[in-house]
Design a protein around this motif. Structure first.
Motif, PDB file in Angstrom:
ATOM      1  N   VAL A 189       0.739  -1.184  -0.040  1.00  0.00           N
ATOM      2  CA  VAL A 189       0.052  -0.122  -0.033  1.00  0.00           C
ATOM      3  C   VAL A 189       0.926   1.233  -0.109  1.00  0.00           C
ATOM      4  O   VAL A 189       2.046   1.341   0.291  1.00  0.00           O
ATOM      5  N   PHE A 190       0.110   2.228  -0.221  1.00  0.00           N
ATOM      6  CA  PHE A 190       0.665   3.790  -0.096  1.00  0.00           C
ATOM      7  C   PHE A 190      -0.383   4.457   0.491  1.00  0.00           C
ATOM      8  O   PHE A 190      -1.310   4.372   0.455  1.00  0.00           O
ATOM      9  N   GLY A 191       0.152   5.641   0.999  1.00  0.00           N
ATOM     10  CA  GLY A 191      -0.789   6.679   1.765  1.00  0.00           C
ATOM     11  C   GLY A 191      -0.142   7.842   2.165  1.00  0.00           C
ATOM     12  O   GLY A 191       0.857   8.201   1.914  1.00  0.00           O
ATOM     13  N   VAL A 192      -1.091   8.797   2.879  1.00  0.00           N
ATOM     14  CA  VAL A 192      -0.893   9.869   3.494  1.00  0.00           C
ATOM     15  C   VAL A 192      -1.233   9.861   5.125  1.00  0.00           C
ATOM     16  O   VAL A 192      -2.052   9.096   5.231  1.00  0.00           O
ATOM     17  N   THR A 193      -0.635  10.627   5.805  1.00  0.00           N
ATOM     18  CA  THR A 193      -0.814  10.767   7.090  1.00  0.00           C
ATOM     19  C   THR A 193      -0.518  12.004   7.541  1.00  0.00           C
ATOM     20  O   THR A 193       0.450  12.656   7.169  1.00  0.00           O
ATOM     21  N   LEU A 194      -1.295  12.375   8.507  1.00  0.00           N
ATOM     22  CA  LEU A 194      -0.956  13.717   8.981  1.00  0.00           C
ATOM     23  C   LEU A 194      -0.061  13.824  10.048  1.00  0.00           C
ATOM     24  O   LEU A 194      -0.116  13.513  11.468  1.00  0.00           O
ATOM     25  N   PHE A 195       1.393  13.685   9.696  1.00  0.00           N
ATOM     26  CA  PHE A 195       2.425  13.507  10.576  1.00  0.00           C
ATOM     27  C   PHE A 195       2.660  12.112  10.734  1.00  0.00           C
ATOM     28  O   PHE A 195       2.044  11.276  10.468  1.00  0.00           O
ATOM     29  N   ASN A 196       3.723  12.006  11.635  1.00  0.00           N
ATOM     30  CA  ASN A 196       4.000  10.297  11.985  1.00  0.00           C
ATOM     31  C   ASN A 196       4.589   9.583  10.855  1.00  0.00           C
ATOM     32  O   ASN A 196       4.896   8.187  11.277  1.00  0.00           O
ATOM     33  N   GLY A 197       5.028   9.971   9.886  1.00  0.00           N
ATOM     34  CA  GLY A 197       5.578   9.239   8.881  1.00  0.00           C
ATOM     35  C   GLY A 197       6.852   8.762   8.759  1.00  0.00           C
ATOM     36  O   GLY A 197       7.180   7.704   8.181  1.00  0.00           O
ATOM     37  N   TYR A 198       7.756   9.417   9.406  1.00  0.00           N
ATOM     38  CA  TYR A 198       9.185   9.233   9.697  1.00  0.00           C
ATOM     39  C   TYR A 198       9.334   8.012  10.643  1.00  0.00           C
ATOM     40  O   TYR A 198       9.815   7.914  11.686  1.00  0.00           O
ATOM     41  N   SER A 199       8.798   6.800  10.179  1.00  0.00           N
ATOM     42  CA  SER A 199       8.933   5.711  11.259  1.00  0.00           C
ATOM     43  C   SER A 199       8.622   4.380  10.321  1.00  0.00           C
ATOM     44  O   SER A 199       8.512   4.433   9.246  1.00  0.00           O
ATOM     45  N   THR A 200       9.145   3.287  11.027  1.00  0.00           N
ATOM     46  CA  THR A 200       9.273   1.938  10.686  1.00  0.00           C
ATOM     47  C   THR A 200       7.596   1.652  10.566  1.00  0.00           C
ATOM     48  O   THR A 200       7.492   0.586   9.751  1.00  0.00           O
ATOM     49  N   PRO A 215      -5.561   6.419   9.153  1.00  0.00           N
ATOM     50  CA  PRO A 215      -6.882   6.367   8.810  1.00  0.00           C
ATOM     51  C   PRO A 215      -7.105   5.231   7.452  1.00  0.00           C
ATOM     52  O   PRO A 215      -6.609   5.582   6.532  1.00  0.00           O
ATOM     53  N   ALA A 216      -8.071   4.567   7.359  1.00  0.00           N
ATOM     54  CA  ALA A 216      -8.015   3.491   6.253  1.00  0.00           C
ATOM     55  C   ALA A 216      -8.504   4.365   4.976  1.00  0.00           C
ATOM     56  O   ALA A 216      -8.102   3.969   4.104  1.00  0.00           O
ATOM     57  N   ASP A 217      -9.220   5.440   5.126  1.00  0.00           N
ATOM     58  CA  ASP A 217      -9.569   6.199   3.866  1.00  0.00           C
ATOM     59  C   ASP A 217      -8.462   6.970   3.366  1.00  0.00           C
ATOM     60  O   ASP A 217      -8.670   7.684   2.358  1.00  0.00           O
ATOM     61  N   LEU A 218      -7.413   6.885   3.838  1.00  0.00           N
ATOM     62  CA  LEU A 218      -5.896   7.611   3.409  1.00  0.00           C
ATOM     63  C   LEU A 218      -4.934   6.503   2.896  1.00  0.00           C
ATOM     64  O   LEU A 218      -3.770   6.940   2.971  1.00  0.00           O
ATOM     65  N   VAL A 219      -5.441   5.341   2.990  1.00  0.00           N
ATOM     66  CA  VAL A 219      -4.649   4.165   2.481  1.00  0.00           C
ATOM     67  C   VAL A 219      -5.160   3.597   1.208  1.00  0.00           C
ATOM     68  O   VAL A 219      -6.356   3.363   1.140  1.00  0.00           O
ATOM     69  N   TRP A 220      -4.110   3.477   0.160  1.00  0.00           N
ATOM     70  CA  TRP A 220      -4.578   3.013  -0.918  1.00  0.00           C
ATOM     71  C   TRP A 220      -3.580   1.807  -1.509  1.00  0.00           C
ATOM     72  O   TRP A 220      -2.487   1.829  -0.953  1.00  0.00           O
ATOM     73  N   PHE A 226      -3.666  27.406  -0.749  1.00  0.00           N
ATOM     74  CA  PHE A 226      -3.952  26.243   0.151  1.00  0.00           C
ATOM     75  C   PHE A 226      -2.604  25.595   0.584  1.00  0.00           C
ATOM     76  O   PHE A 226      -1.684  25.698   0.320  1.00  0.00           O
ATOM     77  N   ASN A 227      -3.166  24.836   1.620  1.00  0.00           N
ATOM     78  CA  ASN A 227      -1.970  23.855   2.410  1.00  0.00           C
ATOM     79  C   ASN A 227      -2.598  22.221   2.262  1.00  0.00           C
ATOM     80  O   ASN A 227      -3.842  21.946   2.768  1.00  0.00           O
ATOM     81  N   LEU A 228      -1.768  21.423   1.771  1.00  0.00           N
ATOM     82  CA  LEU A 228      -2.314  20.004   1.764  1.00  0.00           C
ATOM     83  C   LEU A 228      -2.662  19.444   3.251  1.00  0.00           C
ATOM     84  O   LEU A 228      -3.465  18.419   3.232  1.00  0.00           O
ATOM     85  N   SER A 229      -1.790  19.908   4.107  1.00  0.00           N
ATOM     86  CA  SER A 229      -2.199  19.199   5.449  1.00  0.00           C
ATOM     87  C   SER A 229      -3.439  19.452   5.990  1.00  0.00           C
ATOM     88  O   SER A 229      -3.845  18.870   6.862  1.00  0.00           O
ATOM     89  N   PHE A 230      -4.064  20.727   5.627  1.00  0.00           N
ATOM     90  CA  PHE A 230      -5.452  21.092   5.847  1.00  0.00           C
ATOM     91  C   PHE A 230      -6.588  20.433   4.975  1.00  0.00           C
ATOM     92  O   PHE A 230      -7.771  20.516   5.272  1.00  0.00           O
ATOM     93  N   LEU A 231      -6.130  19.614   4.261  1.00  0.00           N
ATOM     94  CA  LEU A 231      -7.085  19.083   3.112  1.00  0.00           C
ATOM     95  C   LEU A 231      -7.484  17.803   3.403  1.00  0.00           C
ATOM     96  O   LEU A 231      -8.347  17.182   2.891  1.00  0.00           O
ATOM     97  N   PHE A 232      -6.658  17.202   4.375  1.00  0.00           N
ATOM     98  CA  PHE A 232      -6.988  15.721   4.593  1.00  0.00           C
ATOM     99  C   PHE A 232      -8.298  15.322   5.287  1.00  0.00           C
ATOM    100  O   PHE A 232      -8.730  14.145   5.005  1.00  0.00           O
ATOM    101  N   LEU A 257      -9.478  13.818  -2.131  1.00  0.00           N
ATOM    102  CA  LEU A 257      -7.951  12.974  -2.081  1.00  0.00           C
ATOM    103  C   LEU A 257      -8.238  11.854  -2.986  1.00  0.00           C
ATOM    104  O   LEU A 257      -7.597  11.212  -3.738  1.00  0.00           O
ATOM    105  N   HIS A 258      -9.415  11.096  -2.605  1.00  0.00           N
ATOM    106  CA  HIS A 258      -9.767   9.685  -3.454  1.00  0.00           C
ATOM    107  C   HIS A 258      -9.787   9.960  -4.822  1.00  0.00           C
ATOM    108  O   HIS A 258      -9.564   9.198  -5.552  1.00  0.00           O
ATOM    109  N   ALA A 259     -10.520  11.208  -5.260  1.00  0.00           N
ATOM    110  CA  ALA A 259     -10.707  11.490  -6.606  1.00  0.00           C
ATOM    111  C   ALA A 259      -9.581  11.813  -7.208  1.00  0.00           C
ATOM    112  O   ALA A 259      -8.993  11.235  -8.594  1.00  0.00           O
TER     113      ALA A 259
END
Length: 369
Positions: free
Chosen positions: A93-104, A109-114, A287-293, A299-301
């Motif tokens: 999978v790949f996805g976006v996250t509101l921070f916490n990405g620099y991690s193993t 949230p499932a709706d931000l995972v594809w 605009f700012n992407l982090s406020f679009l989550f 995002l899905h479109a």
């Protein structure tokens, strides 16, 4: 690394590279509607540097200190919470996250995972979404485009700029890219730009005017006060200035903010008067992407279209340079230099010593370049 533990980069207070700490923490359990991902790679963005400096608004508003930066990742589903149906353990999978990405490990949230596109390896997938979602939202969810429109893209050799050039050409727009280093000119041409302005060897605004005397329909600008006023001036009637960052407010290298420069930059920030904008028939969109989550529908479109275009070969994956997670300070230093093209990512496959709970990241105390 002990069983049930993960490694992540944590910033406890604002500062330079020395604030990037690699720590061991328990792996979280996914709650209802969440997915736990064991990451293979995570994207590095200029916003992460702003998080480290303590000046990124959504980080201050939603998290505070300590914070783990990182908005995008790729990897394998390790566990899912209740009601998650579209992915299962073992899926790439790949996805976006509101921070916490620099991690193993990332719990998202499932709706931000594809599902990861088959056309991308894990490193390319990790560096795709933040820049392409920003470009997609700016071009295709904020303005109405028509074939043949004239577009100026600042920082066209960077992550968002590279994505914008490709998306513009996919939609039959005429694109002029702006770069700040001569070695980026050919890269932007290969992306499909109709013209490239190298502002290190040419007068930016003289060339801008020469290439499009009547003005531009769209100008994409994340520079800040260095260029915003002139960008607006070079719009044609009905033109739109799209703003998604303010890089010139902040230093490009050195690891610390030059607060005097930032203050002077704020004083130079243009003010756009609605009365003047109405009579000039021009607009400004910011605009700012982090406020679009929270807008998962948008995002899905965007992800659906981007995945289809990648699989069809209509857009190319970004050029990627990767670093080990423990070399995050070096990745930040390289990104701040302004010399990069494409995307930087961190490899997060386990390769760390678990002998200590916390370590200063390798290279964090090295001399500035």
């Amino acid at each position: 690394m002990p069983s049930g533990s993960m490694q992540k980069v944590v910033i406890h207070k604002a500062g330079g590279y020395e604030q990037l700490k690699l720590e061991t923490h328990p792996v979280p359990k996914p709650g209802e509607g969440q997915v736990l991902i064991r990451t293979e790679a995570v994207g590095v963005n200029y916003a992460d540097i702003c998080v480290r400096w303590g000046v990124y608004e959504s980080a201050r508003r939603f998290v505070g200190w300590p914070i783990t930066p990182g908005f995008e990742y790729s990897g394998w589903v390790e566990d899912v919470g209740r009601e998650v149906k579209h992915v299962k353990p073992g899926d790439p999978v790949f996805g976006v996250t509101l921070f916490n990405g620099y991690s193993t490990h990332v719990c998202a949230p499932a709706d931000l995972v594809w599902p990861k596109p088959r056309a991308l390896d894990f490193e390319a997938a990790a560096g795709l979404l933040a820049v392409h979602l920003t470009a997609y939202h700016g071009l295709l969810q904020n303005v109405v485009i028509r074939p043949g429109m004239r577009v100026l893209v600042h920082s066209a050799g960077g992550g968002v700029g590279s994505a914008l050039v490709q998306l513009c050409k996919l939609h039959n727009l005429h694109v002029t890219g702006v770069v700040g280093r001569s070695h980026k000119v050919e890269y932007v041409r290969r992306l499909g730009a109709d013209a490239v302005i190298d502002k290190s060897t040419h007068s930016l605004w003289d060339e801008t005017k020469r290439l499009c005397p009547d003005g531009y329909d769209l100008i994409f600008d994340a520079n800040g006060p260095e260029t915003l006023a002139q960008s607006y001036a070079h719009l044609k009637p009905t033109g739109k200035l799209l703003v998604y960052g303010f890089h010139s407010l902040l230093p490009k290298q050195g690891g610390h903010i030059n607060y005097l420069k930032a203050t002077l930059g704020m004083l130079r920030m243009p003010r756009f008067n609605p009365l003047s904008m109405t009579s000039e028939n021009k607009g400004v969109v910011a605009f700012n992407l982090s406020f679009l989550f929270p807008r998962a529908d948008l995002l899905h479109a965007a992800v659906n279209d981007l995945t289809a275009w990648l699989e069809a070969g209509d857009i190319r994956v970004p050029k990627v340079r990767s670093f080990a997670l423990e070399d995050v300070a070096q990745a930040h230093r390289v990104l701040e230099s302004g010399e990069t093209t494409g995307k930087l990512v961190l490899r997060t496959a386990p390769r760390f010593s678990a002998s200590a709970n916390e370590a200063t990241v390798q290279g964090a105390s090295a001399p500035d370049q």
